[in-house]
Design a protein around this motif. Structure first.
Motif, PDB file in Angstrom:
ATOM      1  N   ASP A 263      -3.483  11.338  -4.368  1.00 14.36           N
ATOM      2  CA  ASP A 263      -3.163  10.982  -2.991  1.00 14.36           C
ATOM      3  C   ASP A 263      -4.296  10.124  -2.439  1.00 14.36           C
ATOM      4  OD1 ASP A 263      -2.155  10.854  -0.426  1.00 14.36           O
ATOM      5  OD2 ASP A 263      -2.835  12.864   0.129  1.00 14.36           O
ATOM      6  N   ILE A 264      -3.985   8.869  -2.109  1.00 13.01           N
ATOM      7  CA  ILE A 264      -5.032   7.990  -1.587  1.00 13.01           C
ATOM      8  C   ILE A 264      -5.349   8.305  -0.138  1.00 13.01           C
ATOM      9  CG2 ILE A 264      -4.541   6.129  -3.200  1.00 13.01           C
ATOM     10  CD1 ILE A 264      -3.236   4.583  -0.925  1.00 13.01           C
ATOM     11  N   GLY A 265      -4.498   9.062   0.514  1.00 11.34           N
ATOM     12  CA  GLY A 265      -4.740   9.455   1.897  1.00 11.34           C
ATOM     13  C   GLY A 265      -4.800   8.256   2.818  1.00 11.34           C
ATOM     14  N   SER A 266      -5.662   8.329   3.788  1.00 14.97           N
ATOM     15  CA  SER A 266      -5.765   7.238   4.765  1.00 14.97           C
ATOM     16  C   SER A 266      -6.710   6.131   4.304  1.00 14.97           C
ATOM     17  CB  SER A 266      -6.232   7.797   6.107  1.00 14.97           C
ATOM     18  OG  SER A 266      -7.517   8.339   5.965  1.00 14.97           O
ATOM     19  N   SER A 267      -7.366   6.314   3.175  1.00 14.00           N
ATOM     20  CA  SER A 267      -8.313   5.295   2.715  1.00 14.00           C
ATOM     21  C   SER A 267      -7.618   3.986   2.348  1.00 14.00           C
ATOM     22  CB  SER A 267      -9.116   5.805   1.523  1.00 14.00           C
ATOM     23  OG  SER A 267      -8.251   6.106   0.438  1.00 14.00           O
ATOM     24  N   GLY A 268      -6.350   4.036   1.999  1.00 14.42           N
ATOM     25  CA  GLY A 268      -5.614   2.819   1.675  1.00 14.42           C
ATOM     26  C   GLY A 268      -5.339   1.958   2.889  1.00 14.42           C
ATOM     27  N   SER A 269      -5.454   2.551   4.067  1.00 14.20           N
ATOM     28  CA  SER A 269      -5.122   1.788   5.277  1.00 14.20           C
ATOM     29  C   SER A 269      -6.104   0.654   5.544  1.00 14.20           C
ATOM     30  CB  SER A 269      -5.047   2.715   6.487  1.00 14.20           C
ATOM     31  OG  SER A 269      -6.332   3.187   6.830  1.00 14.20           O
ATOM     32  N   ILE A 270      -7.337   0.761   5.079  1.00  9.54           N
ATOM     33  CA  ILE A 270      -8.295  -0.314   5.327  1.00  9.54           C
ATOM     34  C   ILE A 270      -7.888  -1.577   4.574  1.00  9.54           C
ATOM     35  CG2 ILE A 270      -9.932   0.305   3.500  1.00  9.54           C
ATOM     36  CD1 ILE A 270     -10.974  -0.853   6.984  1.00  9.54           C
TER      37      ILE A 270
ATOM     38  N   VAL B 205       0.839  -1.206   0.000  1.00  9.05           N
ATOM     39  CA  VAL B 205       0.000   0.000   0.000  1.00  9.05           C
ATOM     40  C   VAL B 205       0.876   1.259   0.000  1.00  9.05           C
ATOM     41  CG1 VAL B 205      -1.614   1.357   1.408  1.00  9.05           C
ATOM     42  CG2 VAL B 205      -2.050  -1.057   0.985  1.00  9.05           C
ATOM     43  N   LEU B 206       1.952   1.227   0.760  1.00 12.40           N
ATOM     44  CA  LEU B 206       2.875   2.358   0.798  1.00 12.40           C
ATOM     45  C   LEU B 206       3.484   2.600  -0.583  1.00 12.40           C
ATOM     46  CD1 LEU B 206       4.383   4.498   2.491  1.00 12.40           C
ATOM     47  CD2 LEU B 206       6.126   2.759   2.896  1.00 12.40           C
ATOM     48  N   VAL B 207       3.946   1.537  -1.239  1.00 13.29           N
ATOM     49  CA  VAL B 207       4.559   1.666  -2.562  1.00 13.29           C
ATOM     50  C   VAL B 207       3.532   2.151  -3.585  1.00 13.29           C
ATOM     51  CG1 VAL B 207       5.592   0.351  -4.472  1.00 13.29           C
ATOM     52  CG2 VAL B 207       6.398   0.000  -2.132  1.00 13.29           C
ATOM     53  N   ILE B 208       2.355   1.560  -3.583  1.00 12.10           N
ATOM     54  CA  ILE B 208       1.308   1.972  -4.528  1.00 12.10           C
ATOM     55  C   ILE B 208       0.906   3.415  -4.283  1.00 12.10           C
ATOM     56  CG2 ILE B 208      -1.116   1.595  -5.163  1.00 12.10           C
ATOM     57  CD1 ILE B 208      -0.547  -1.438  -4.685  1.00 12.10           C
ATOM     58  N   SER B 209       0.774   3.794  -3.024  1.00 14.83           N
ATOM     59  CA  SER B 209       0.431   5.171  -2.688  1.00 14.83           C
ATOM     60  C   SER B 209       1.488   6.140  -3.206  1.00 14.83           C
ATOM     61  CB  SER B 209       0.284   5.316  -1.176  1.00 14.83           C
ATOM     62  OG  SER B 209       0.050   6.646  -0.822  1.00 14.83           O
ATOM     63  N   TYR B 210       2.748   5.785  -2.996  1.00 17.75           N
ATOM     64  CA  TYR B 210       3.849   6.636  -3.460  1.00 17.75           C
ATOM     65  C   TYR B 210       3.838   6.754  -4.983  1.00 17.75           C
ATOM     66  CZ  TYR B 210       8.540   8.287  -4.487  1.00 17.75           C
ATOM     67  OH  TYR B 210       9.596   9.007  -4.985  1.00 17.75           O
ATOM     68  N   LEU B 211       3.674   5.620  -5.672  1.00 16.84           N
ATOM     69  CA  LEU B 211       3.670   5.644  -7.136  1.00 16.84           C
ATOM     70  C   LEU B 211       2.498   6.437  -7.692  1.00 16.84           C
ATOM     71  CD1 LEU B 211       4.752   1.959  -7.887  1.00 16.84           C
ATOM     72  CD2 LEU B 211       6.142   4.046  -8.095  1.00 16.84           C
ATOM     73  N   LEU B 212       1.328   6.291  -7.085  1.00 15.12           N
ATOM     74  CA  LEU B 212       0.172   7.080  -7.525  1.00 15.12           C
ATOM     75  C   LEU B 212       0.399   8.571  -7.319  1.00 15.12           C
ATOM     76  CD1 LEU B 212      -2.864   4.944  -6.317  1.00 15.12           C
ATOM     77  CD2 LEU B 212      -2.268   5.509  -8.671  1.00 15.12           C
ATOM     78  N   GLU B 213       1.036   8.915  -6.207  1.00 14.16           N
ATOM     79  CA  GLU B 213       1.321  10.323  -5.914  1.00 14.16           C
ATOM     80  C   GLU B 213       2.306  10.896  -6.925  1.00 14.16           C
ATOM     81  OE1 GLU B 213       1.160  13.952  -4.048  1.00 14.16           O
ATOM     82  OE2 GLU B 213       0.051  12.215  -3.296  1.00 14.16           O
ATOM     83  N   VAL B 214       3.369  10.152  -7.216  1.00 13.07           N
ATOM     84  CA  VAL B 214       4.418  10.644  -8.107  1.00 13.07           C
ATOM     85  C   VAL B 214       3.964  10.696  -9.558  1.00 13.07           C
ATOM     86  CG1 VAL B 214       6.711  10.086  -9.061  1.00 13.07           C
ATOM     87  CG2 VAL B 214       6.327   9.974  -6.601  1.00 13.07           C
ATOM     88  N   PHE B 215       3.344   9.616 -10.034  1.00 17.35           N
ATOM     89  CA  PHE B 215       3.038   9.523 -11.456  1.00 17.35           C
ATOM     90  C   PHE B 215       1.651  10.030 -11.844  1.00 17.35           C
ATOM     91  CE2 PHE B 215       6.320   6.190 -10.948  1.00 17.35           C
ATOM     92  CZ  PHE B 215       7.286   6.782 -11.761  1.00 17.35           C
ATOM     93  N   ALA B 216       0.707  10.000 -10.935  1.00 15.20           N
ATOM     94  CA  ALA B 216      -0.649  10.424 -11.281  1.00 15.20           C
ATOM     95  C   ALA B 216      -1.101  11.647 -10.490  1.00 15.20           C
ATOM     96  CB  ALA B 216      -1.633   9.281 -11.068  1.00 15.20           C
ATOM     97  N   GLY B 217      -0.305  12.053  -9.509  1.00 14.26           N
ATOM     98  CA  GLY B 217      -0.692  13.190  -8.688  1.00 14.26           C
ATOM     99  C   GLY B 217      -1.898  12.899  -7.816  1.00 14.26           C
TER     100      GLY B 217
END
Length: 152
Positions: free
Chosen positions: A35-42, A21-33
């Protein structure tokens, strides 16, 4: 049945899911701008719970009893919270920002944190319970389909 095995497997799958989730969140932030925020934590609770249900069904060959599933799901939440806290502390300490965390903690207050933790526990407990049973149910269906294919 060895409950310890399920709990250890849950912990390992939780850590792997947290990293993913951390890696996917980072990649989405960098490449797509995005931010999944805290919703990925579930996802860090749902994926391991579903895996635990599938593993249970594979080993025991039946759906878990309701009471057992509720108890095990409560333990899943505690494990997930402890691992998440440890993971977050390591991450925060590695990249700085401990002052930001202490500011956040002091801003909410003790009563606020009790309410937040109680609500989060209830949500994660219900979600873990549902996905534990869902994983077992899906695994049993898959085993039935595999057995039917083997029949001449």
């Amino acid at each position: 049945m060895d409950t310890g095995y399920f709990l250890k497997r849950y912990a390992v799958v939780s850590v792997v899911t947290m990293i993913a989730v951390l890696v996917i969140s980072y990649l989405l932030e960098v490449f797509a701008g995005f931010d999944i925020g805290s919703s990925g934590s579930i996802a860090t609770a749902l994926v391991p719970a579903m895996d635990a249900g599938q593993t249970y069904a594979r080993r025991v060959k039946k759906q878990p009893e309701s009471g057992f599933a509720w108890k095990l799901s409560a333990v899943f939440v505690v494990i997930n919270a402890a691992l998440g806290l440890a993971f977050s502390l390591v991450f925060v300490m590695a990249f700085g920002g401990l002052a930001d965390v202490s500011e956040l903690l002091s801003g909410v207050g003790p009563v606020g944190w009790v309410i937040i933790i109680a609500i989060a526990f209830a949500i994660y407990w219900l979600a873990s319970r549902f996905f534990f049973g869902f994983g077992a149910k899906n695994e049993l269906k898959m085993q039935e389909k595999l057995a039917a294919k083997k029949q001449p």
